[in-house]
Motif scaffolding. Structure first.
Motif, PDB file in Angstrom:
ATOM      1  N   THR A 102      -6.607 -32.069  52.221  1.00  0.00           N
ATOM      2  CA  THR A 102      -5.649 -33.162  52.436  1.00  0.00           C
ATOM      3  C   THR A 102      -6.338 -34.518  52.287  1.00  0.00           C
ATOM      4  O   THR A 102      -5.953 -35.494  52.926  1.00  0.00           O
ATOM      5  CB  THR A 102      -4.989 -33.062  53.836  1.00  0.00           C
ATOM      6  N   SER A 103      -7.343 -34.572  51.418  1.00  0.00           N
ATOM      7  CA  SER A 103      -8.084 -35.833  51.250  1.00  0.00           C
ATOM      8  C   SER A 103      -7.214 -36.950  50.680  1.00  0.00           C
ATOM      9  O   SER A 103      -7.546 -38.121  50.808  1.00  0.00           O
ATOM     10  CB  SER A 103      -9.305 -35.612  50.359  1.00  0.00           C
ATOM     11  N   ASP A 104      -6.084 -36.575  50.066  1.00  0.00           N
ATOM     12  CA  ASP A 104      -5.149 -37.565  49.538  1.00  0.00           C
ATOM     13  C   ASP A 104      -4.045 -37.875  50.551  1.00  0.00           C
ATOM     14  O   ASP A 104      -2.977 -38.346  50.186  1.00  0.00           O
ATOM     15  CB  ASP A 104      -4.546 -37.059  48.223  1.00  0.00           C
ATOM     16  N   TYR A 105      -4.307 -37.595  51.828  1.00  0.00           N
ATOM     17  CA  TYR A 105      -3.350 -37.846  52.917  1.00  0.00           C
ATOM     18  C   TYR A 105      -2.103 -36.982  52.816  1.00  0.00           C
ATOM     19  O   TYR A 105      -1.105 -37.221  53.505  1.00  0.00           O
ATOM     20  CB  TYR A 105      -2.934 -39.323  52.973  1.00  0.00           C
ATOM     21  N   GLN A 106      -2.126 -35.987  51.947  1.00  0.00           N
ATOM     22  CA  GLN A 106      -0.995 -35.081  51.859  1.00  0.00           C
ATOM     23  C   GLN A 106      -1.475 -33.728  51.339  1.00  0.00           C
ATOM     24  O   GLN A 106      -2.587 -33.611  50.827  1.00  0.00           O
ATOM     25  CB  GLN A 106       0.078 -35.643  50.931  1.00  0.00           C
ATOM     26  N   LEU A 107      -0.623 -32.732  51.490  1.00  0.00           N
ATOM     27  CA  LEU A 107      -0.903 -31.436  50.917  1.00  0.00           C
ATOM     28  C   LEU A 107      -0.110 -31.354  49.616  1.00  0.00           C
ATOM     29  O   LEU A 107       1.113 -31.466  49.629  1.00  0.00           O
ATOM     30  CB  LEU A 107      -0.489 -30.322  51.876  1.00  0.00           C
ATOM     31  N   SER A 108      -0.823 -31.203  48.517  1.00  0.00           N
ATOM     32  CA  SER A 108      -0.170 -31.262  47.203  1.00  0.00           C
ATOM     33  C   SER A 108       0.797 -30.098  47.007  1.00  0.00           C
ATOM     34  O   SER A 108       0.725 -29.071  47.679  1.00  0.00           O
ATOM     35  CB  SER A 108      -1.230 -31.226  46.097  1.00  0.00           C
ATOM     36  N   GLN A 109       1.688 -30.261  46.038  1.00  0.00           N
ATOM     37  CA  GLN A 109       2.653 -29.215  45.723  1.00  0.00           C
ATOM     38  C   GLN A 109       1.954 -27.935  45.273  1.00  0.00           C
ATOM     39  O   GLN A 109       2.380 -26.832  45.623  1.00  0.00           O
ATOM     40  CB  GLN A 109       3.619 -29.710  44.632  1.00  0.00           C
ATOM     41  N   GLN A 110       0.867 -28.079  44.505  1.00  0.00           N
ATOM     42  CA  GLN A 110       0.187 -26.864  44.037  1.00  0.00           C
ATOM     43  C   GLN A 110      -0.461 -26.117  45.191  1.00  0.00           C
ATOM     44  O   GLN A 110      -0.474 -24.883  45.214  1.00  0.00           O
ATOM     45  CB  GLN A 110      -0.822 -27.177  42.931  1.00  0.00           C
ATOM     46  N   GLN A 111      -0.968 -26.854  46.192  1.00  0.00           N
ATOM     47  CA  GLN A 111      -1.542 -26.177  47.358  1.00  0.00           C
ATOM     48  C   GLN A 111      -0.463 -25.505  48.187  1.00  0.00           C
ATOM     49  O   GLN A 111      -0.638 -24.379  48.672  1.00  0.00           O
ATOM     50  CB  GLN A 111      -2.320 -27.173  48.223  1.00  0.00           C
ATOM     51  N   MET A 112       0.659 -26.192  48.371  1.00  0.00           N
ATOM     52  CA  MET A 112       1.745 -25.598  49.161  1.00  0.00           C
ATOM     53  C   MET A 112       2.281 -24.343  48.488  1.00  0.00           C
ATOM     54  O   MET A 112       2.586 -23.349  49.161  1.00  0.00           O
ATOM     55  CB  MET A 112       2.853 -26.627  49.389  1.00  0.00           C
ATOM     56  N   ALA A 113       2.382 -24.369  47.163  1.00  0.00           N
ATOM     57  CA  ALA A 113       2.867 -23.191  46.436  1.00  0.00           C
ATOM     58  C   ALA A 113       1.887 -22.029  46.597  1.00  0.00           C
ATOM     59  O   ALA A 113       2.287 -20.887  46.872  1.00  0.00           O
ATOM     60  CB  ALA A 113       3.062 -23.536  44.960  1.00  0.00           C
ATOM     61  N   TRP A 114       0.603 -22.323  46.440  1.00  0.00           N
ATOM     62  CA  TRP A 114      -0.429 -21.286  46.581  1.00  0.00           C
ATOM     63  C   TRP A 114      -0.447 -20.721  47.990  1.00  0.00           C
ATOM     64  O   TRP A 114      -0.463 -19.487  48.183  1.00  0.00           O
ATOM     65  CB  TRP A 114      -1.805 -21.872  46.232  1.00  0.00           C
ATOM     66  N   PHE A 115      -0.423 -21.594  48.993  1.00  0.00           N
ATOM     67  CA  PHE A 115      -0.510 -21.141  50.374  1.00  0.00           C
ATOM     68  C   PHE A 115       0.753 -20.379  50.785  1.00  0.00           C
ATOM     69  O   PHE A 115       0.682 -19.385  51.511  1.00  0.00           O
ATOM     70  CB  PHE A 115      -0.767 -22.326  51.300  1.00  0.00           C
ATOM     71  N   SER A 116       1.905 -20.813  50.306  1.00  0.00           N
ATOM     72  CA  SER A 116       3.151 -20.094  50.592  1.00  0.00           C
ATOM     73  C   SER A 116       3.090 -18.683  50.041  1.00  0.00           C
ATOM     74  O   SER A 116       3.516 -17.718  50.703  1.00  0.00           O
ATOM     75  CB  SER A 116       4.351 -20.846  49.988  1.00  0.00           C
ATOM     76  N   ASP A 117       2.550 -18.532  48.838  1.00  0.00           N
ATOM     77  CA  ASP A 117       2.385 -17.200  48.254  1.00  0.00           C
ATOM     78  C   ASP A 117       1.427 -16.359  49.095  1.00  0.00           C
ATOM     79  O   ASP A 117       1.655 -15.162  49.314  1.00  0.00           O
ATOM     80  CB  ASP A 117       1.854 -17.299  46.819  1.00  0.00           C
ATOM     81  N   GLU A 118       0.347 -16.983  49.556  1.00  0.00           N
ATOM     82  CA  GLU A 118      -0.625 -16.276  50.386  1.00  0.00           C
ATOM     83  C   GLU A 118       0.005 -15.803  51.693  1.00  0.00           C
ATOM     84  O   GLU A 118      -0.249 -14.683  52.155  1.00  0.00           O
ATOM     85  CB  GLU A 118      -1.823 -17.178  50.679  1.00  0.00           C
ATOM     86  N   LEU A 119       0.822 -16.659  52.297  1.00  0.00           N
ATOM     87  CA  LEU A 119       1.451 -16.305  53.569  1.00  0.00           C
ATOM     88  C   LEU A 119       2.335 -15.074  53.428  1.00  0.00           C
ATOM     89  O   LEU A 119       2.456 -14.268  54.348  1.00  0.00           O
ATOM     90  CB  LEU A 119       2.276 -17.488  54.103  1.00  0.00           C
ATOM     91  N   ARG A 120       2.942 -14.927  52.251  1.00  0.00           N
ATOM     92  CA  ARG A 120       3.822 -13.782  52.024  1.00  0.00           C
ATOM     93  C   ARG A 120       3.037 -12.466  51.938  1.00  0.00           C
ATOM     94  O   ARG A 120       3.607 -11.394  52.109  1.00  0.00           O
ATOM     95  CB  ARG A 120       4.648 -13.983  50.751  1.00  0.00           C
ATOM     96  N   THR A 121       1.749 -12.562  51.676  1.00  0.00           N
ATOM     97  CA  THR A 121       0.940 -11.344  51.523  1.00  0.00           C
ATOM     98  C   THR A 121       0.224 -10.956  52.811  1.00  0.00           C
ATOM     99  O   THR A 121      -0.362  -9.880  52.881  1.00  0.00           O
ATOM    100  CB  THR A 121      -0.131 -11.524  50.422  1.00  0.00           C
ATOM    101  N   GLN A 122       0.252 -11.823  53.818  1.00  0.00           N
ATOM    102  CA  GLN A 122      -0.504 -11.588  55.049  1.00  0.00           C
ATOM    103  C   GLN A 122       0.408 -11.058  56.152  1.00  0.00           C
ATOM    104  O   GLN A 122       1.499 -11.584  56.365  1.00  0.00           O
ATOM    105  CB  GLN A 122      -1.177 -12.884  55.513  1.00  0.00           C
ATOM    106  N   SER A 123      -0.060 -10.046  56.867  1.00  0.00           N
ATOM    107  CA  SER A 123       0.760  -9.467  57.939  1.00  0.00           C
ATOM    108  C   SER A 123       0.266  -9.871  59.325  1.00  0.00           C
ATOM    109  O   SER A 123       1.004  -9.772  60.303  1.00  0.00           O
ATOM    110  CB  SER A 123       0.774  -7.942  57.826  1.00  0.00           C
ATOM    111  N   GLY A 124      -0.973 -10.348  59.409  1.00  0.00           N
ATOM    112  CA  GLY A 124      -1.535 -10.663  60.723  1.00  0.00           C
ATOM    113  C   GLY A 124      -1.640 -12.148  60.986  1.00  0.00           C
ATOM    114  O   GLY A 124      -0.947 -12.966  60.381  1.00  0.00           O
TER     115      GLY A 124
END
Length: 228
Positions: A102-124
């Motif tokens: 978040t060095s640009d004071y925000q979470l970029s769209q590409q990071q949010m897309a990547w992390f959202s995909d990751e969250l869908r794969t995690q159960s714990g």
């Protein structure tokens, strides 16, 4: 070498590192703002040299006072760069740690897309390391004047999954824990100074420094701030 507010930040860093060594941790994570105003290569090189001497495996993240590409170059993380951003996951023992930029004071769209995909794969339980707190934290000067710019959008992603999420961050210059639904945010104090969270305008609270100790074992999280 600067000493703003008559604070020797480099000595604070060395004192903290010495205290950390005594605890013999498996892993050390620095969540950004290694520099005072903007990224300075000499500062990064100085920090890296001290960290390497200690011999504890470590991660370094970029904050809003850093230069992400410069950090990647100095700390040998260029392979992790996605454009000009450093975001990735790492497996440590049986845990998966996520690191967002978040060095640009925000979470970029590409990071949010990547992390959202990751969250869908995690159960714990999710363990996320990030510079800015992702939710309102009750520190008026920071919440209103220096927040994560797309805080609501990011919080929405985190709050709309079933997983428990533990977020470890800094930026706010306070020692605080904020819980909301499945989200626990652990804000670690600065090695510079701490801010008064009871007033709207900037006010120094105190100059004590600390780091957060995180213990993960048997499915349990134990964490506390240790003041130096």
């Amino acid at each position: 070498e600067e000493t703003p507010y008559d604070i020797d930040v480099r000595q604070n860093f060395l004192n903290t590192l010495q205290s950390v060594q005594k605890r013999q941790p498996d892993y050390l994570i620095i969540t950004g703002d290694l520099c005072l105003d903007v990224g300075v290569r000499e500062t990064y090189e100085w920090i890296k040299a001290r960290l390497d001497l200690v011999g504890i495996p470590y991660e370094v993240q970029s904050g809003n006072h850093d230069n992400t590409r410069m950090i990647a170059e100095v700390f040998g993380m260029e392979n992790l760069l996605v454009g000009e951003e450093l975001f990735y996951k790492k497996h440590f023992q049986e845990y998966t740690f996520y690191f967002l930029d978040t060095s640009d004071y925000q979470l970029s769209q590409q990071q949010m897309a990547w992390f959202s995909d990751e969250l869908r794969t995690q159960s714990g339980t999710i363990y996320l390391f990030i510079h800015h707190p992702p939710i309102y934290s009750g520190v008026p000067f920071m919440d209103h004047g220096h927040p994560l710019k797309n805080r609501e959008e990011v919080a929405n992603i985190l709050l709309n999954v079933a997983n428990p999420i533990n977020v470890f961050c800094g930026h706010y210059h306070v020692d605080k824990v904020v819980r909301k639904a499945n989200l626990a945010t652990y804000i670690t104090p600065s090695l510079y100074f701490q801010i008064n969270d009871g007033v709207e305008e900037f006010a120094l609270d105190h100059k004590r420094i600390g780091y957060r100790e995180i213990i993960l074992e048997d499915g349990m999280l134990r964490t506390s701030v240790r003041y130096v």
